[in-house]
Design an enzyme around this catalytic site. Structure first.
Site, short mmCIF file in Angstrom:
data_model
loop_
_atom_site.label_atom_id
_atom_site.label_comp_id
_atom_site.label_asym_id
_atom_site.label_seq_id
_atom_site.Cartn_x
_atom_site.Cartn_y
_atom_site.Cartn_z
CG ASP A 128 -1.76 5.70 2.67
OD1 ASP A 128 -2.01 5.51 1.46
OD2 ASP A 128 -2.61 6.15 3.47
CG ASP A 129 -0.23 8.89 0.32
OD1 ASP A 129 -0.14 8.82 -0.91
OD2 ASP A 129 -1.24 8.54 0.97
CG HIS A 153 -1.98 1.05 1.24
ND1 HIS A 153 -3.17 0.93 1.92
CD2 HIS A 153 -2.02 2.28 0.67
CE1 HIS A 153 -3.89 2.03 1.78
NE2 HIS A 153 -3.20 2.88 1.02
CD GLU A 169 -7.70 6.55 4.46
OE1 GLU A 169 -8.25 6.58 3.34
OE2 GLU A 169 -6.55 7.02 4.66
N1 ADE Z 1 -4.79 8.62 -2.09
C1 ADE Z 1 -3.54 8.61 -1.61
N2 ADE Z 1 -3.53 8.19 -0.34
C2 ADE Z 1 -4.81 7.93 0.00
C3 ADE Z 1 -5.46 7.44 1.17
N3 ADE Z 1 -4.78 7.14 2.28
N4 ADE Z 1 -6.78 7.31 1.15
C4 ADE Z 1 -7.47 7.60 0.04
N5 ADE Z 1 -6.93 8.04 -1.07
C5 ADE Z 1 -5.59 8.21 -1.10
ZN ZN Z 2 -3.84 4.75 0.44
#
Ligand code: ADE
Ligand code: ZN
Length: 338
Positions: A279-280, A18, A201
């Site tokens: 994630d990011d 992810h 989420e």
């Molecule tokens: N796009 C990038 N990261 C995300 C996340 N955690 N939830 C939803 N969309 C995303």
């Molecule tokens: Zn994500």
């Protein structure tokens, strides 16, 4: 010599399942690409970018994430972005990564689908040569856009089907339930693609059920709010559904109030196949090893090993490859007792 916890975390062979590649755009690269492409950014310097990364919900982050992605123009940009991520991941002990990308964020700005694919595939090939790292690509549909736009994106992907591991669903969750994309996901399944979706989420347990029943997902991204529904938890455990959990993201986006209260340990003890992911990472303050470090105080060493095993069991690697990686995890754990 026994290993420190940190050496153990980095040394464990891991898959990352992810990671939004656009979310690995570090402020330094944002500035470099803006300069290379003659694009203005709203920030004075790198420190100003980092200072802006304070979020109280998912949408706060998404607004800056889409704005940041606007510096990505050429295939070389996408290659550099991907390779910088793979370098960081390799240093964290990641041996396989399945990366999300958001083509609609780029095609809507006039960047051709082909440019994005050419660049990402070049980065993936370089990661294999440089680190021996394997990787897969997951095309995500933006759920705040329409079903028709998602279908159009799937059409654009047709020439590239053999280079895609699967499709996903991301962006603003609440108000855009999985049901909105049931037909798109059915079409993707018919094309032989794996299916994943962000669910639970910020959205309710009902969205997790829809991802299972209407999108027929092979894996669930986040899934935190499934814990509010014990029947759903039992079902996810019985189906051995992989959850791609993202601790630092959860903290930054206020999905959890406090890392000490993060549910990762509860998930594992409820029999869920949970994994840990970044994630990011450029926006949430850490790559995959940082995420393991963040939850390590909540877990036993055996549970840390379970997370690494789950990352391969939940991957879309061929069975013999995931079995080989799981054996490597077990060998590492056996060679390095706590
Ligand atoms: N796009 C990038 N990261 C995300 C996340 N955690 N939830 C939803 N969309 C995303
Ligand atoms: Zn994500």
């Amino acid at each position: 010599m026994t290993m420190t916890l940190d050496e153990f975390i980095v040394g464990l062979p891991k898959a990352e399942l992810h990671i939004h590649i656009e979310g690995s755009l570090e402020p330094e690269m944002m500035f470099a690409l803006a300069k290379r492409n003659g694009i203005a950014t709203p920030y004075a310097d790198v420190e100003a970018v980092r200072a802006a990364y304070s979020f109280s919900r998912l949408q706060d982050f998404l607004d800056l994430y889409y704005q940041g992605a606007a510096v990505l123009m050429t295939a070389e940009d996408f290659r550099d972005l991907a390779l910088a991520y793979f370098d960081r991941a390799a240093a964290d002990g990641v041996v396989h990564a399945e990366i999300f990308f958001d083509p609609q964020t780029h095609t809507s700005r006039g960047v051709p689908f082909q440019t994005v694919m050419d660049g990402l595939l070049a980065g993936m090939a370089a990661a294999k040569t440089r680190h021996g790292m394997t990787s897969g690509l997951i095309l995500c549909f933006l759920r705040h856009l329409s079903e028709a736009e998602a279908l159009e994106t799937l059409e654009q992907a047709r020439p590239w089907l053999d280079r895609l591991a699967g499709v996903g669903l991301d962006s603003s969750e609440v108000g855009h339930p999985p049901e909105k994309f049931a037909r798109v996901f059915a079409a993707a399944g018919e094309l032989g693609l794996k299916r994943v979706a962000h669910a639970g989420e910020e959205g309710p347990p009902a969205y997790v059920r829809e991802a299972l029943d209407l999108l027929h997902v092979d894996r669930l991204d986040h899934g935190n709010r499934a814990l509010e529904d014990q029947t759903l938890v039992a079902r996810l455990a019985a189906e051995a559904m992989t959850l791609t959990v993202c601790p630092l993201s959860n903290l930054k986006l206020c999905v959890v109030d406090d890392m000490a209260a993060h549910p990762i340990g509860r998930m594992l003890r409820a029999g869920l196949r949970a994994t840990v992911n970044s994630d990011d990472p450029a926006y949430f303050g850490g790559y995959v090893a940082d995420n393991y470090r963040a939850v390590a105080p909540l877990l036993s060493r055996t549970e840390l090993v379970d997370l690494a095993r789950n990352s391969f069991l939940g991957s879309f690697l061929p069975l013999e490859d995931s079995a080989r990686h799981v054996a490597a995890v077990d060998a590492f754990a056996a060679a390095n007792p706590a």
